[in-house]
Design a protein around this motif. Structure first.
Motif, PDB file in Angstrom:
ATOM      1  N   TYR A  44      35.967  45.471  41.903  1.00 10.97           N
ATOM      2  CA  TYR A  44      37.109  44.838  42.552  1.00 10.97           C
ATOM      3  C   TYR A  44      38.408  45.379  41.956  1.00 10.97           C
ATOM      4  O   TYR A  44      38.461  45.739  40.783  1.00 10.97           O
ATOM      5  CB  TYR A  44      37.085  43.318  42.371  1.00 10.97           C
ATOM      6  N   TYR A 101      45.955  40.414  46.127  1.00 14.88           N
ATOM      7  CA  TYR A 101      44.594  40.211  46.638  1.00 14.88           C
ATOM      8  C   TYR A 101      43.606  40.903  45.689  1.00 14.88           C
ATOM      9  O   TYR A 101      43.900  41.970  45.128  1.00 14.88           O
ATOM     10  CB  TYR A 101      44.427  40.823  48.027  1.00 14.88           C
ATOM     11  N   ARG A 123      33.590  39.945  50.116  1.00 16.75           N
ATOM     12  CA  ARG A 123      34.877  39.587  50.693  1.00 16.75           C
ATOM     13  C   ARG A 123      35.974  39.606  49.634  1.00 16.75           C
ATOM     14  O   ARG A 123      35.717  39.396  48.441  1.00 16.75           O
ATOM     15  CB  ARG A 123      34.785  38.202  51.324  1.00 16.75           C
ATOM     16  N   VAL A 152      39.746  38.193  48.018  1.00 19.51           N
ATOM     17  CA  VAL A 152      40.278  36.873  47.669  1.00 19.51           C
ATOM     18  C   VAL A 152      41.786  36.992  47.505  1.00 19.51           C
ATOM     19  O   VAL A 152      42.275  37.896  46.815  1.00 19.51           O
ATOM     20  CB  VAL A 152      39.658  36.351  46.355  1.00 19.51           C
ATOM     21  N   GLN A 153      42.526  36.076  48.130  1.00 21.45           N
ATOM     22  CA  GLN A 153      43.974  36.025  47.931  1.00 21.45           C
ATOM     23  C   GLN A 153      44.272  35.228  46.662  1.00 21.45           C
ATOM     24  O   GLN A 153      43.655  34.190  46.406  1.00 21.45           O
ATOM     25  CB  GLN A 153      44.659  35.364  49.123  1.00 21.45           C
ATOM     26  N   LEU A 154      45.224  35.707  45.857  1.00 16.91           N
ATOM     27  CA  LEU A 154      45.563  35.062  44.593  1.00 16.91           C
ATOM     28  C   LEU A 154      46.981  34.512  44.627  1.00 16.91           C
ATOM     29  O   LEU A 154      47.834  34.995  45.382  1.00 16.91           O
ATOM     30  CB  LEU A 154      45.443  36.058  43.430  1.00 16.91           C
ATOM     31  N   GLN A 196      34.878  29.954  41.204  1.00 16.07           N
ATOM     32  CA  GLN A 196      34.858  30.633  42.492  1.00 16.07           C
ATOM     33  C   GLN A 196      34.643  32.141  42.323  1.00 16.07           C
ATOM     34  O   GLN A 196      33.899  32.770  43.098  1.00 16.07           O
ATOM     35  CB  GLN A 196      36.160  30.360  43.252  1.00 16.07           C
ATOM     36  N   LEU A 197      35.269  32.716  41.313  1.00 14.29           N
ATOM     37  CA  LEU A 197      35.072  34.156  41.061  1.00 14.29           C
ATOM     38  C   LEU A 197      33.624  34.452  40.674  1.00 14.29           C
ATOM     39  O   LEU A 197      33.042  35.450  41.111  1.00 14.29           O
ATOM     40  CB  LEU A 197      36.018  34.630  39.953  1.00 14.29           C
ATOM     41  N   ARG A 227      31.323  34.341  43.673  1.00 20.31           N
ATOM     42  CA  ARG A 227      31.501  35.515  44.529  1.00 20.31           C
ATOM     43  C   ARG A 227      31.130  36.819  43.818  1.00 20.31           C
ATOM     44  O   ARG A 227      31.346  37.908  44.347  1.00 20.31           O
ATOM     45  CB  ARG A 227      32.951  35.599  45.016  1.00 20.31           C
TER      46      ARG A 227
END
Length: 386
Positions: free
Chosen positions: A7, A17, A30, A32-34, A82-83, A86
């Protein structure tokens, strides 16, 4: 934990992102927006860091007061969870907290700490149990987690067959065991001092055996860096020296060593694997817990007398070998890791150190007592000339 290297942080119109690339795209992961906090945490994760340290750094960076700390902590822990879900974070081998229960072993002069549920570790380790070192340190720390392995950064494939896959990236070696009874993976720090094993199966007898051999491979990696090399061989103690009998499968290692036990009651040391110590001026042999199916495993250290390579023949004779043959035969029967050119050179150098100081020969032999008599005469002659 740290960033998964599949990533990257990329800003679109000033908005950060996390976006996958390479294998991450191939696996349909997918992005992820940060927010500002998430981007700061991601930057912290560029190096190995704990949740506790992240919380401390964030509280200082954002100047959170006592009233804001609970919400900040909850937000960060939710973000990290969440990280992880994913697979955007990866775990790396690290030392467990000092108060975590463990088993301590002493193998080949190296202290090994095993962390994890005891039912996943073989009873074969029991003879090598040791007291916790006073310094509370260990040469190798092995942590077992009974769960599926997480994702990890891609690495260069060093070895791949039906039983073992070895990959290496900048942070670690990744060992995968495709033929294990359940998913089994080990992650090894570059210096061999830290190991993280994921064992995702019930501790059945076959799976515990698979874990036992995964630990062996991690141990042998560390031992190699300390001048210790494993030779596929059966061994016994005779005249205060250890004698190793090696050869291809079916050459008669067990048959020959058992002849010595029956004829002269010599103590058998190990039925399958012996650890050679090349660091000192006098070569030595350490006992190991790994012994194949022989169940012959003895802790201790002794001077090495010789290495005898067996070959079946219609009559019994001791065949002398050239220095080059001795060197190559020893190197070819070492089973320490040779995943890289550097490791292969270490093994060859170790063989070169050994053979000038010990008896190395080939025994062409039958399976009869006369074969042991022939070899004993050669050993006695060598010992008497020392």
């Amino acid at each position: 934990m740290r960033q998964n290297n599949e990533y990257m942080l990329y800003k679109i119109n000033g908005i950060p992102y996390l976006l996958p690339f390479g294998q991450g795209i191939a696996d349909f992961r997918r992005g992820v927006q940060l927010n500002e906090t998430g981007a700061y945490v991601w930057d912290l994760l560029s190096e190995e860091i704990s949740e506790e340290e992240i919380l401390i750094r964030c509280a200082s960076h954002f100047q959170a007061d006592d009233n804001e700390l609970p919400n900040l902590k909850a937000d960060i822990l939710h973000f990290l969870t969440q990280l992880k879900l994913r697979s955007i974070l990866t775990d790396t081998p690290c030392r467990p907290p000092s108060n975590t229960p463990f088993q301590c072993l002493l193998i080949g002069g190296l202290t090994i700490k095993l962390f994890g549920p005891s039912e996943y570790f073989s009873a074969g380790f029991s003879s090598f149990a040791a007291d916790n070192p006073a310094s509370n340190t260990a040469d190798q720390t092995i942590s077992l987690q009974p769960c599926l392995p997480g994702t990890h950064p891609l690495g260069l494939v060093l070895l791949r067959n039906s039983r073992l896959e070895v990959m290496k990236n900048n942070d670690e070696y990744i060992l995968v065991f495709p033929s294990a009874a359940a998913p089994l993976e080990a992650r090894l720090s570059p210096d061999g001092s830290n190991v993280l094993i994921h064992a995702a199966g019930i501790p059945s007898e076959p799976f515990v055996k698979d874990i036992f051999h995964a630990v062996r491979l991690c141990y042998l990696f560390l031992a190699q860096q300390r001048g210790l090399f494993a030779l596929h061989s059966a061994s016994f103690l005779y005249r205060e020296h250890i004698w190793l009998f090696s050869g291809h499968s079916g050459a008669g290692k067990s048959t020959h060593t058992n002849l010595w036990k029956e004829l002269w009651q010599v103590p058998l040391i190990n039925g399958d694997l012996n650890l050679l110590d090349t660091a000192g001026s006098v070569p030595g042999v350490h006992g190991l817990p790994w012994c194949g199916t022989s169940e012959i495993s003895t802790p201790g250290v002794w001077p090495l007398g010789g290495i005898i390579f067996l070959r079946q023949a219609p009559c019994n004779a001791v065949e002398q070998l050239s220095p080059e043959e001795k060197h190559l035969l020893i190197a070819q029967h070492l089973i320490s890791p040779t995943w890289t050119k550097e490791q292969a050179v270490l093994a060859l150098n170790a063989a070169g150190k050994l053979y000038p100081h010990i008896l190395v020969c080939r025994l062409c032999c039958t399976r009869e007592p006369a074969a042991a008599e022939t070899m004993r005469t050669a050993m006695d002659q060598w010992l008497d000339c020392k």
